[in-house]
Enzyme design. Structure first.
Site, PDB file in Angstrom:
ATOM      1  N   HIS A  45       0.849  -1.184   0.000  1.00  0.00           N
ATOM      2  CA  HIS A  45       0.000   0.000   0.000  1.00  0.00           C
ATOM      3  C   HIS A  45       0.888   1.238   0.000  1.00  0.00           C
ATOM      4  CE1 HIS A  45      -3.759  -2.076   1.919  1.00  0.00           C
ATOM      5  NE2 HIS A  45      -3.238  -2.781   0.920  1.00  0.00           N
ATOM      6  N   GLU A  64       0.937   3.853   1.854  1.00  0.00           N
ATOM      7  CA  GLU A  64       1.437   4.224   3.173  1.00  0.00           C
ATOM      8  C   GLU A  64       2.648   3.392   3.569  1.00  0.00           C
ATOM      9  OE1 GLU A  64      -1.677   3.411   2.249  1.00  0.00           O
ATOM     10  OE2 GLU A  64      -3.128   4.047   3.757  1.00  0.00           O
ATOM     11  N   CYS A  78      -2.205  -0.573   7.552  1.00  0.00           N
ATOM     12  CA  CYS A  78      -1.434   0.665   7.446  1.00  0.00           C
ATOM     13  C   CYS A  78      -1.558   1.497   8.719  1.00  0.00           C
ATOM     14  CB  CYS A  78      -1.876   1.469   6.232  1.00  0.00           C
ATOM     15  SG  CYS A  78      -1.481   0.635   4.670  1.00  0.00           S
TER      16      CYS A  78
END
Length: 147
Positions: free
Chosen positions: A53, A55, A85
Protein backbone atom coordinates in the site's frame (compact mmCIF):
# COMPACT_ATOMS: atom_id res chain seq x y z
CA UNK A 1 8.57 25.49 2.59
CA UNK A 2 5.87 23.72 0.58
CA UNK A 3 2.21 24.47 1.14
CA UNK A 4 -0.26 21.81 2.12
CA UNK A 5 -2.14 22.57 -1.13
CA UNK A 6 0.95 21.34 -2.95
CA UNK A 7 0.86 18.13 -0.92
CA UNK A 8 -2.76 17.43 -1.88
CA UNK A 9 -2.11 18.22 -5.54
CA UNK A 10 0.84 15.82 -5.43
CA UNK A 11 -1.40 13.12 -3.94
CA UNK A 12 -3.98 13.62 -6.69
CA UNK A 13 -1.29 13.26 -9.39
CA UNK A 14 0.20 10.17 -7.73
CA UNK A 15 -3.22 8.54 -7.50
CA UNK A 16 -3.78 9.28 -11.19
CA UNK A 17 -0.45 7.56 -11.96
CA UNK A 18 -1.55 4.55 -9.93
CA UNK A 19 -4.78 4.23 -11.90
CA UNK A 20 -2.86 4.39 -15.18
CA UNK A 21 -0.85 1.39 -13.94
CA UNK A 22 -4.05 -0.50 -13.05
CA UNK A 23 -3.42 0.04 -9.34
CA UNK A 24 -6.12 1.21 -6.95
CA UNK A 25 -5.57 5.00 -6.98
CA UNK A 26 -4.33 5.53 -3.45
CA UNK A 27 -1.28 7.67 -2.79
CA UNK A 28 0.80 8.87 0.15
CA UNK A 29 3.56 11.34 0.93
CA UNK A 30 5.76 11.72 3.98
CA UNK A 31 6.78 15.22 5.01
CA UNK A 32 9.75 16.13 7.23
CA UNK A 33 10.78 19.74 7.92
CA UNK A 34 8.16 20.94 5.41
CA UNK A 35 9.77 18.88 2.63
CA UNK A 36 8.43 15.76 0.96
CA UNK A 37 10.94 13.01 1.72
CA UNK A 38 8.95 10.06 0.34
CA UNK A 39 6.01 9.65 -2.00
CA UNK A 40 4.29 6.82 -3.75
CA UNK A 41 1.13 5.01 -4.67
CA UNK A 42 -0.16 1.47 -4.32
CA UNK A 43 1.89 -1.16 -6.17
CA UNK A 44 -0.09 -4.21 -5.05
CA UNK A 45 -0.92 -5.40 -8.57
CA UNK A 46 2.45 -4.52 -10.08
CA UNK A 47 4.35 -6.63 -7.56
CA UNK A 48 1.62 -9.15 -6.69
CA UNK A 49 2.00 -8.23 -3.01
CA UNK A 50 -1.05 -7.19 -0.96
CA UNK A 51 1.11 -5.33 1.57
CA UNK A 52 2.42 -2.76 -0.89
CA UNK A 53 0.00 0.00 0.00
CA UNK A 54 1.11 3.59 -0.56
CA UNK A 55 1.44 4.22 3.17
CA UNK A 56 3.66 1.19 3.70
CA UNK A 57 5.94 2.22 0.85
CA UNK A 58 6.47 5.79 2.03
CA UNK A 59 6.91 4.78 5.66
CA UNK A 60 9.56 2.26 4.65
CA UNK A 61 11.40 4.93 2.66
CA UNK A 62 11.11 7.27 5.64
CA UNK A 63 12.59 4.62 7.93
CA UNK A 64 15.54 4.20 5.59
CA UNK A 65 16.19 7.96 5.71
CA UNK A 66 15.37 8.82 9.33
CA UNK A 67 15.25 5.61 11.38
CA UNK A 68 12.38 3.63 12.81
CA UNK A 69 10.64 6.54 14.54
CA UNK A 70 9.21 9.31 12.39
CA UNK A 71 8.02 11.56 15.22
CA UNK A 72 8.98 14.72 13.33
CA UNK A 73 7.04 13.69 10.21
CA UNK A 74 3.55 14.18 8.85
CA UNK A 75 1.89 11.59 6.62
CA UNK A 76 -0.59 12.62 3.92
CA UNK A 77 -2.74 9.89 2.35
CA UNK A 78 -5.49 10.09 -0.25
CA UNK A 79 -7.73 7.57 1.57
CA UNK A 80 -8.24 6.75 5.23
CA UNK A 81 -5.62 4.07 5.99
CA UNK A 82 -6.69 0.44 6.34
CA UNK A 83 -6.03 -1.43 9.61
CA UNK A 84 -2.68 -2.79 8.36
CA UNK A 85 -1.43 0.67 7.45
CA UNK A 86 -2.93 2.26 10.56
CA UNK A 87 -0.95 -0.14 12.73
CA UNK A 88 2.26 0.61 10.80
CA UNK A 89 1.53 4.33 11.26
CA UNK A 90 1.09 3.75 14.97
CA UNK A 91 4.44 1.96 15.20
CA UNK A 92 6.19 4.67 13.18
CA UNK A 93 5.18 7.31 15.74
CA UNK A 94 4.48 9.97 13.13
CA UNK A 95 3.41 13.37 14.42
CA UNK A 96 0.32 13.94 12.26
CA UNK A 97 -1.82 11.96 9.84
CA UNK A 98 -3.81 13.81 7.19
CA UNK A 99 -6.06 11.86 4.86
CA UNK A 100 -8.42 12.68 2.03
CA UNK A 101 -11.47 10.47 1.68
CA UNK A 102 -13.01 8.52 4.53
CA UNK A 103 -13.28 4.75 4.06
CA UNK A 104 -16.32 3.43 5.95
CA UNK A 105 -15.83 -0.13 4.62
CA UNK A 106 -12.07 -0.64 4.94
CA UNK A 107 -10.72 2.17 7.07
CA UNK A 108 -8.83 1.54 10.27
CA UNK A 109 -8.52 5.07 11.65
CA UNK A 110 -11.99 6.66 11.86
CA UNK A 111 -13.81 3.43 10.97
CA UNK A 112 -13.37 -0.24 11.82
CA UNK A 113 -10.87 -0.85 14.63
CA UNK A 114 -9.92 2.86 14.96
CA UNK A 115 -6.35 1.86 15.73
CA UNK A 116 -4.97 5.35 16.23
CA UNK A 117 -7.54 6.59 18.71
CA UNK A 118 -6.52 6.90 22.32
CA UNK A 119 -2.99 7.76 21.22
CA UNK A 120 -2.08 11.22 22.42
CA UNK A 121 0.99 11.44 20.23
CA UNK A 122 -0.58 11.24 16.75
CA UNK A 123 -2.86 14.03 15.57
CA UNK A 124 -5.44 12.90 12.99
CA UNK A 125 -7.18 15.06 10.39
CA UNK A 126 -9.46 13.68 7.68
CA UNK A 127 -11.76 14.72 4.86
CA UNK A 128 -9.38 16.80 2.75
CA UNK A 129 -10.18 16.92 -1.00
CA UNK A 130 -12.64 14.13 -0.27
CA UNK A 131 -14.71 14.75 -3.40
CA UNK A 132 -11.67 14.51 -5.68
CA UNK A 133 -10.30 11.34 -4.10
CA UNK A 134 -13.71 9.63 -4.01
CA UNK A 135 -14.20 10.51 -7.70
CA UNK A 136 -10.83 8.93 -8.58
CA UNK A 137 -11.77 5.74 -6.75
CA UNK A 138 -15.29 5.60 -8.24
CA UNK A 139 -13.96 6.14 -11.75
CA UNK A 140 -11.28 3.48 -11.29
CA UNK A 141 -13.70 0.82 -10.03
CA UNK A 142 -16.34 1.76 -12.61
CA UNK A 143 -13.77 1.31 -15.40
CA UNK A 144 -12.60 -1.96 -13.84
CA UNK A 145 -16.14 -3.36 -13.91
CA UNK A 146 -16.44 -2.47 -17.60
CA UNK A 147 -13.45 -4.61 -18.59
Amino acid sequence: MESSTHYWETLIRLAEQAALRNEVPISAILVHDNTIIAMGHNTVETHNDPTLHAEMLVLKEGFSKLGKHLSDCDLYVSLEPCPMCAHAIKLSQIRRLYFGAYDPKGGGVEHGPRLLHNLNRIEIFGGFYETEFNKQLQTFFSNLRKT
